[in-house]
Design an enzyme around this catalytic site. Structure first.
Site, mmCIF file in Angstrom:
data_model
loop_
_atom_site.group_PDB
_atom_site.id
_atom_site.type_symbol
_atom_site.label_atom_id
_atom_site.label_comp_id
_atom_site.label_asym_id
_atom_site.label_seq_id
_atom_site.Cartn_x
_atom_site.Cartn_y
_atom_site.Cartn_z
ATOM 1 N N ASN A 101 -7.283 -0.816 14.205
ATOM 2 C CA ASN A 101 -8.706 -1.019 13.941
ATOM 3 C C ASN A 101 -8.962 -2.301 13.154
ATOM 4 O O ASN A 101 -10.060 -2.521 12.656
ATOM 5 C CB ASN A 101 -9.298 0.182 13.195
ATOM 6 N N GLU B 216 -9.638 -0.436 5.238
ATOM 7 C CA GLU B 216 -10.232 -0.018 6.500
ATOM 8 C C GLU B 216 -11.530 -0.785 6.788
ATOM 9 O O GLU B 216 -12.110 -1.422 5.895
ATOM 10 C CB GLU B 216 -10.517 1.489 6.448
ATOM 11 N N ASP C 284 0.831 -1.205 0.000
ATOM 12 C CA ASP C 284 0.000 0.000 0.000
ATOM 13 C C ASP C 284 0.863 1.252 0.000
ATOM 14 O O ASP C 284 2.087 1.178 0.025
ATOM 15 C CB ASP C 284 -0.951 0.003 1.208
ATOM 16 N N HIS D 266 -7.373 -3.188 10.353
ATOM 17 C CA HIS D 266 -7.159 -3.126 8.904
ATOM 18 C C HIS D 266 -5.980 -3.995 8.479
ATOM 19 O O HIS D 266 -5.047 -4.238 9.243
ATOM 20 C CB HIS D 266 -6.999 -1.685 8.410
#
Length: 237
Positions: free
Chosen positions: A134, A141, A65, A136
């Site tokens: 979180n 996300e 990414d 991810h």
């Protein structure tokens, strides 16, 4: 999903490096997608230290990414965290590496390019990623469809906030461009590594919550050959 707890970060990194090295020695033409960040750094260093001449002569790498709008020359870029400690020391030529260009005016076309790069090599053999606070994977996300290939994502506040640690000064982080969760699910082997007490809460969620797009890392439970490797500090038990 195979879950294993290692004594410490050193042991976790040693195992991960041996896994990658053994894989490419068995399949020299392997296509490997790796994450940036702090967690895989020691794994990269160990791969470089133990690699024998010829080990990576045919292997291909894909960067997981990138922060949208961040130059690859920026020390905080995802690319710099892979290029410096892994790609350059191994001497991988440009034609066998694909990083996202997050400065392009056509991010959708860039996603298509990366999708095609991966597809042209028969998909990913191994994807090794960290896990966000979180849940991810990459910059997929919470709420991201498991059917998504490479795409642009809007970053949650926690991701943007944690991401600041990679930059020398406050840097606006609003979007990411990332390999998709479908790439994770279609990879022959999917690995998530995590270390440190700060990851204990999210590891507990992955282990105990049902599979759902609100928790991207739960996709590992749908994969026939997936691994969740953590050090003792990240183990919630």
């Amino acid at each position: 999903m195979n879950y294993h707890v290692f004594d410490d970060y050193e042991a976790l990194s040693e195992h991960a490096s041996e896994f990658i090295l053994n894989y490419v020695r068995q399949k020299p033409t392997a296509t490997i997608c790796v994450a940036s960040g702090e967690t895989p750094l020691l794994t990269f260093q160990k791969i470089v230290a133990k690699a024998q001449p010829g080990d990576f002569d045919q292997a291909t790498f894909v960067g997981l990414d990138e922060w949208v709008g961040i130059s690859p020359d920026n020390p905080g870029s995802c690319r710099s965290y892979i290029d410096g400690p892994l790609i350059k020391p191994l001497g991988i030529p440009a034609e066998r590496v694909s990083f996202f260009d997050s400065l392009t005016d056509d991010l959708a076309a860039e996603c298509d390019r990366v999708n095609e790069f991966i597809a042209s090599r028969g998909g990913l053999d191994v994807i090794m990623v960290g896990i966000g606070m979180n849940g991810h994977l990459g910059l997929n996300e919470p709420g991201t469809s498991f059917d998504t290939y490479a795409h642009v994502s809007d970053l949650e506040e926690v991701t943007a906030s944690v991401g600041q640690k990679y930059f020398e000064s406050n840097t606006p982080l609003t979007q990411g461009i990332t390999v998709g969760l479908r790439h994770v699910l279609e990879a022959k082997v999917a690995i998530v590594i995590a270390n440190g007490a700060k990851k204990k809460a999210i590891i507990e969620r992955v282990l105990n919550e049902p599979v759902g797009e609100n928790l991207p890392a739960s996709a590992l439970k749908l994969h026939a050959n997936s691994y969740l490797w953590v050090d003792a500090a990240a183990n919630p038990a």
